[in-house]
Design an enzyme around this catalytic site. Structure first.
Site, PDB file in Angstrom:
ATOM      1  N   HIS A  84      12.878 126.283 -23.414  1.00 35.52           N
ATOM      2  CA  HIS A  84      14.198 126.800 -23.041  1.00 35.52           C
ATOM      3  C   HIS A  84      14.010 128.166 -22.413  1.00 35.52           C
ATOM      4  O   HIS A  84      13.215 128.977 -22.891  1.00 35.52           O
ATOM      5  CB  HIS A  84      15.094 126.922 -24.275  1.00 35.52           C
ATOM      6  CG  HIS A  84      16.446 127.479 -23.949  1.00 35.52           C
ATOM      7  ND1 HIS A  84      17.467 126.702 -23.479  1.00 35.52           N
ATOM      8  CD2 HIS A  84      16.923 128.749 -24.015  1.00 35.52           C
ATOM      9  CE1 HIS A  84      18.527 127.465 -23.262  1.00 35.52           C
ATOM     10  NE2 HIS A  84      18.221 128.701 -23.580  1.00 35.52           N
ATOM     11  N   ASP A 163      28.941 123.232 -30.233  1.00 32.02           N
ATOM     12  CA  ASP A 163      28.512 124.333 -29.364  1.00 32.02           C
ATOM     13  C   ASP A 163      29.456 124.502 -28.179  1.00 32.02           C
ATOM     14  O   ASP A 163      29.838 125.627 -27.850  1.00 32.02           O
ATOM     15  CB  ASP A 163      27.077 124.114 -28.866  1.00 32.02           C
ATOM     16  CG  ASP A 163      26.614 125.292 -28.029  1.00 32.02           C
ATOM     17  OD1 ASP A 163      26.618 126.420 -28.559  1.00 32.02           O
ATOM     18  OD2 ASP A 163      26.279 125.102 -26.850  1.00 32.02           O
ATOM     19  N   ARG A 170      34.171 131.653 -27.505  1.00 39.22           N
ATOM     20  CA  ARG A 170      33.444 132.931 -27.391  1.00 39.22           C
ATOM     21  C   ARG A 170      33.644 133.538 -26.011  1.00 39.22           C
ATOM     22  O   ARG A 170      33.788 134.754 -25.856  1.00 39.22           O
ATOM     23  CB  ARG A 170      31.952 132.706 -27.671  1.00 39.22           C
ATOM     24  CG  ARG A 170      31.651 132.423 -29.143  1.00 39.22           C
ATOM     25  CD  ARG A 170      30.232 131.922 -29.321  1.00 39.22           C
ATOM     26  NE  ARG A 170      29.251 132.853 -28.821  1.00 39.22           N
ATOM     27  CZ  ARG A 170      28.026 132.496 -28.400  1.00 39.22           C
ATOM     28  NH1 ARG A 170      27.644 131.227 -28.419  1.00 39.22           N
ATOM     29  NH2 ARG A 170      27.190 133.407 -27.961  1.00 39.22           N
ATOM     30  N   SER A 185      23.368 129.011 -31.030  1.00 38.88           N
ATOM     31  CA  SER A 185      23.830 128.133 -29.953  1.00 38.88           C
ATOM     32  C   SER A 185      22.627 127.502 -29.236  1.00 38.88           C
ATOM     33  O   SER A 185      22.564 126.282 -29.039  1.00 38.88           O
ATOM     34  CB  SER A 185      24.674 128.965 -28.974  1.00 38.88           C
ATOM     35  OG  SER A 185      24.819 128.324 -27.747  1.00 38.88           O
ATOM     36  N   LYS A 189      20.861 123.207 -29.952  1.00 39.03           N
ATOM     37  CA  LYS A 189      20.614 122.185 -28.924  1.00 39.03           C
ATOM     38  C   LYS A 189      19.141 121.783 -28.907  1.00 39.03           C
ATOM     39  O   LYS A 189      18.806 120.614 -28.703  1.00 39.03           O
ATOM     40  CB  LYS A 189      21.077 122.713 -27.559  1.00 39.03           C
ATOM     41  CG  LYS A 189      22.613 122.801 -27.485  1.00 39.03           C
ATOM     42  CD  LYS A 189      23.108 123.511 -26.253  1.00 39.03           C
ATOM     43  CE  LYS A 189      23.041 125.001 -26.384  1.00 39.03           C
ATOM     44  NZ  LYS A 189      23.754 125.788 -25.410  1.00 39.03           N
TER      45      LYS A 189
HETATM   46  N1  URA Z   1      22.939 130.165 -23.855  1.00 39.82           N
HETATM   47  C1  URA Z   1      23.397 129.314 -24.796  1.00 39.82           C
HETATM   48  O1  URA Z   1      23.048 128.135 -24.806  1.00 39.82           O
HETATM   49  N2  URA Z   1      24.253 129.806 -25.723  1.00 39.82           N
HETATM   50  C2  URA Z   1      24.642 131.100 -25.768  1.00 39.82           C
HETATM   51  O2  URA Z   1      25.394 131.476 -26.639  1.00 39.82           O
HETATM   52  C3  URA Z   1      24.163 131.957 -24.765  1.00 39.82           C
HETATM   53  C4  URA Z   1      23.304 131.462 -23.828  1.00 39.82           C
END
Ligand code: URA
Length: 436
Positions: A84, A163, A170, A185, A189
């Site tokens: 990621h 999420d 948010r 978050s 994933k």
């Molecule tokens: N990327 C994400 O997947 N979540 C966040 O909260 C910020 C960046």
């Protein structure tokens, strides 16, 4: 309204800790609408100010994972890996790393997002390949990974539905910027994707989410703690995003640069970061016995053309024309290409990633709002890099535009990205700090 939420908000507001069951009940109440937006928003704001303990952050992540499906790869005969990036400018590393790692013996399902604001998104880049499908169902994706070892797809809505809901809240309540909320978050994933090994590229600098290396380090530590706490082999690499990665910024331009890199060309910084991330993935997943061994293997897979052939399989499996891998000239191209020339001389002291990204956004390469269309052909080629010595009239950048007016506006914007110094400026060395 749930009166049960009030004591939890109150406790977080005064710096206390919530139990895993309490965090779970907040999330469940939010999703089944028994707890309204405004109470969840108040709790999120309290988290922004007070933070979360390590235990709370892990509990939050696991509670988020449990709101949806998780992928299961136990029956695969190869190690599963994932990567990621926290987002940057010109970051096309996944397009190189995914076929390379699949060729090295890993199973790699890379779920990505779309670009928003100044950062690009892997899905938008891939869709500049005509016919390429990024929306695969879970079954099709799983069958493809069993057959060719890799997939490059959109984030499945079946995974971590909490999420998407929380992120939208948010986004409109100024509560994005909190390390435990960002970390949970991202990692929810990754955990739901099921890979045994996870490497995180945490970027810092003007083009990144985290402005400084210290802030990136804090996020990296939180991400690694969650991964390790959930039993995954996890490592983070801090990388600079002060100037764009590689030279290309814009969808088809970036795909072209990634394919050039797979074909043995491409910019040195893109290959260096790809090898750095790949080396950690190989070491952690047992595909290499030492860093030297990993670098040798990855380089040989590029040089033999094997990784490029794997990319052809991937493009074909997902509906695109595999000939594009050997012939990137088949990608869409902008009708107007204009060179921005330096009007002074000296050493390039700054090629600011954020300003370059804004110019590309203005050209139509990105989107300001979710759902906006993107133009695959337009973007910026960064021709001058920090440390280059420029004579007057030397090229700073190439603008790839749809219209002359757009090219003109981008040129003005791009000039502000570059700063020349009369003193010698050394080219930055790719030094990566590892966390975990
Ligand atoms: N990327 C994400 O997947 N979540 C966040 O909260 C910020 C960046």
């Amino acid at each position: 309204m749930s009166s049960g939420a009030v004591p939890l908000i109150e406790r977080k507001k005064s710096g206390g800790e919530l139990a895993p069951s309490e965090i779970r009940s907040l999330l469940a109440g939010y999703l089944d609408r028994s707890i309204p937006d405004y109470q969840v928003a108040a709790w999120l704001m309290a988290v922004c100010w007070r933070g979360m303990t390590e235990g709370e952050t892990l509990a939050m992540t696991q509670a988020m994972v449990d709101t949806g499906a998780t992928l299961e790869w136990a029956s695969l005969d190869r190690p599963t890996v994932d990567k990621h990036s926290t987002g940057g400018v010109g970051d096309k590393t996944s397009l190189v790393l995914v076929p390379l790692m699949a060729e090295a013996g890993a199973a790699f399902v890379k779920m990505s997002g779309r670009g928003l604001g100044h950062t690009g998104g892997t899905l938008d880049k891939l869709e500049s390949i005509a016919g390429f499908r990024t929306e695969l169902g879970l079954e099709e994706m799983s069958a493809q990974v069993r057959r060719i070892g890799c997939a490059l797809v959109g984030q499945s809505p079946a995974l971590v539905p909490a999420d998407g809901a929380l992120y939208s809240l948010r986004d409109v309540t100024a509560t994005v910027n909190s390390v435990p909320l960002i970390a949970s978050s991202i990692m929810s994933k990754k955990l739901a994707g099921g890979a045994g090994t996870i490497v995180l590229d945490v970027k810092w600098g003007s083009g990144a989410f985290m402005p400084t290396q210290e802030a990136a380090r804090e996020l990296a530590r939180a991400l690694v703690r969650i991964g390790e706490g959930a039993g995954r082999r996890t490592r983070a690499v801090l990388s600079s995003m002060r100037e764009p990665l590689g030279r290309a910024v814009g969808n088809a331009l970036e795909v072209r640069e990634a394919l050039d890199t797979l074909n043995g060309g491409g910019p040195a910084d893109l290959w260096a970061l790809t090898v750095e991330l790949g080396t950690h993935l190989m070491l952690l997943s047992g595909l290499a016995s030492s860093a030297d061994d990993a670098v040798r293997t990855l380089t040989a897979l590029r040089d033999s053309g094997a990784a490029a052939r794997r990319m052809e399989m991937l493009v074909e499996a997902q509906g695109g024309d595999p000939r594009v891998v050997a012939r990137p000239d088949l990608l869409p191209a902008a009708p107007i290409v204009r060179t921005v020339a330096a009007d002074g001389e000296g050493w390039v002291a700054e090629a600011d990633a954020r300003t370059v990204a804004e110019a590309a956004l203005q050209l139509g390469a990105g989107r300001l709002r979710k759902g906006d269309p993107v133009d695959p052909a337009v973007g910026v080629a960064v021709l001058a890099r920090v440390g280059d010595r420029l004579a007057p009239g030397a090229p700073l950048a190439g603008v790839h535009a749809r219209t002359e007016a757009a090219a003109e506006a981008a040129e003005t914007h791009l000039r502000a990205a570059f700063r020349l110094s009369p003193e010698v400026v050394a080219a930055p060395v790719d030094l990566y700090e590892t966390v975990g």
